[in-house]
Write a protein that holds these residues in place. Structure first.
Motif, PDB file in Angstrom:
ATOM      1  N   PHE A  48       0.826  -1.205   0.000  1.00 17.55           N
ATOM      2  CA  PHE A  48       0.000   0.000   0.000  1.00 17.55           C
ATOM      3  C   PHE A  48       0.856   1.250   0.000  1.00 17.55           C
ATOM      4  O   PHE A  48       1.747   1.398   0.824  1.00 17.55           O
ATOM      5  CB  PHE A  48      -0.922   0.020   1.227  1.00 17.55           C
ATOM      6  N   ASP A  49       0.576   2.167  -0.895  1.00 19.94           N
ATOM      7  CA  ASP A  49       1.278   3.443  -0.961  1.00 19.94           C
ATOM      8  C   ASP A  49       0.571   4.477  -0.084  1.00 19.94           C
ATOM      9  O   ASP A  49      -0.638   4.407   0.129  1.00 19.94           O
ATOM     10  CB  ASP A  49       1.316   3.969  -2.403  1.00 19.94           C
ATOM     11  N   GLY A  50       1.366   5.448   0.404  1.00 24.27           N
ATOM     12  CA  GLY A  50       0.776   6.591   1.080  1.00 24.27           C
ATOM     13  C   GLY A  50       0.587   6.473   2.582  1.00 24.27           C
ATOM     14  O   GLY A  50      -0.097   7.305   3.174  1.00 24.27           O
ATOM     15  N   PHE A  51       1.187   5.478   3.227  1.00 20.27           N
ATOM     16  CA  PHE A  51       0.999   5.290   4.661  1.00 20.27           C
ATOM     17  C   PHE A  51       2.292   5.514   5.454  1.00 20.27           C
ATOM     18  O   PHE A  51       2.439   5.014   6.563  1.00 20.27           O
ATOM     19  CB  PHE A  51       0.442   3.893   4.954  1.00 20.27           C
ATOM     20  N   GLU A  52       3.216   6.302   4.899  1.00 21.87           N
ATOM     21  CA  GLU A  52       4.507   6.511   5.566  1.00 21.87           C
ATOM     22  C   GLU A  52       4.347   7.095   6.970  1.00 21.87           C
ATOM     23  O   GLU A  52       5.029   6.665   7.901  1.00 21.87           O
ATOM     24  CB  GLU A  52       5.406   7.415   4.723  1.00 21.87           C
ATOM     25  N   GLN A  53       3.458   8.058   7.151  1.00 19.61           N
ATOM     26  CA  GLN A  53       3.297   8.675   8.475  1.00 19.61           C
ATOM     27  C   GLN A  53       2.785   7.662   9.503  1.00 19.61           C
ATOM     28  O   GLN A  53       3.220   7.665  10.652  1.00 19.61           O
ATOM     29  CB  GLN A  53       2.360   9.885   8.414  1.00 19.61           C
ATOM     30  N   ILE A  54       1.886   6.793   9.095  1.00 21.21           N
ATOM     31  CA  ILE A  54       1.386   5.770  10.022  1.00 21.21           C
ATOM     32  C   ILE A  54       2.511   4.818  10.408  1.00 21.21           C
ATOM     33  O   ILE A  54       2.679   4.491  11.583  1.00 21.21           O
ATOM     34  CB  ILE A  54       0.182   5.024   9.409  1.00 21.21           C
ATOM     35  N   TRP A  55       3.307   4.381   9.427  1.00 24.11           N
ATOM     36  CA  TRP A  55       4.450   3.522   9.731  1.00 24.11           C
ATOM     37  C   TRP A  55       5.413   4.240  10.680  1.00 24.11           C
ATOM     38  O   TRP A  55       5.906   3.644  11.639  1.00 24.11           O
ATOM     39  CB  TRP A  55       5.172   3.097   8.454  1.00 24.11           C
ATOM     40  N   LYS A  56       5.692   5.504  10.418  1.00 24.36           N
ATOM     41  CA  LYS A  56       6.597   6.264  11.276  1.00 24.36           C
ATOM     42  C   LYS A  56       6.057   6.337  12.697  1.00 24.36           C
ATOM     43  O   LYS A  56       6.801   6.143  13.662  1.00 24.36           O
ATOM     44  CB  LYS A  56       6.822   7.664  10.714  1.00 24.36           C
ATOM     45  N   ASP A  57       4.779   6.591  12.854  1.00 22.24           N
ATOM     46  CA  ASP A  57       4.174   6.674  14.183  1.00 22.24           C
ATOM     47  C   ASP A  57       4.301   5.345  14.938  1.00 22.24           C
ATOM     48  O   ASP A  57       4.645   5.326  16.127  1.00 22.24           O
ATOM     49  CB  ASP A  57       2.700   7.073  14.093  1.00 22.24           C
ATOM     50  N   ILE A  58       4.027   4.244  14.270  1.00 26.02           N
ATOM     51  CA  ILE A  58       4.130   2.921  14.897  1.00 26.02           C
ATOM     52  C   ILE A  58       5.571   2.645  15.313  1.00 26.02           C
ATOM     53  O   ILE A  58       5.835   2.205  16.436  1.00 26.02           O
ATOM     54  CB  ILE A  58       3.633   1.824  13.931  1.00 26.02           C
TER      55      ILE A  58
END
Length: 102
Positions: A48-58
């Motif tokens: 899935f593209d576009g979820f970098e901020q969620i990955w960073k938060d986790i």
């Protein structure tokens, strides 16, 4: 398909390699290797593209509580944030377990 990379300062080494999970429907795998560097390097491969901020938060949350020096590869196939956190903790546990490699 997106490939994300993250880097964190670290002070504690992990004793051994660990592999947990499986890339499949709604899950992910985590590969963890000890490093002598005082850093953690994380590579995330996700469909899935576009979820970098969620990955960073986790990952930020994980490394706030687990100051480990390691190379971590995450191969994602749609896991939820809760599953990601669980697999990271599971990999850390396996890397510190004398008896088993899961």
């Amino acid at each position: 398909m997106e490939r994300l990379t993250f880097e964190y300062a670290a002070t504690k080494s992990v004793p051994k390699r660990a592999y947990v999970g499986v890339v499949g429907s709604g899950d992910l795998e985590v590969l963890l290797e000890p490093l002598e560097d005082k850093k953690a390097y994380v590579t995330v491969r996700t469909r899935f593209d576009g979820f970098e901020q969620i990955w960073k938060d986790i990952l930020d949350r994980f490394f706030e509580n687990n100051d480990i020096a390691a190379k971590i590869e995450i191969n994602d196939f749609g896991a939820t944030p809760g599953m990601v956190s669980m697999r990271l903790l599971q990999a850390l546990e396996v890397s510190q377990d004398d008896k088993t490699q899961r």
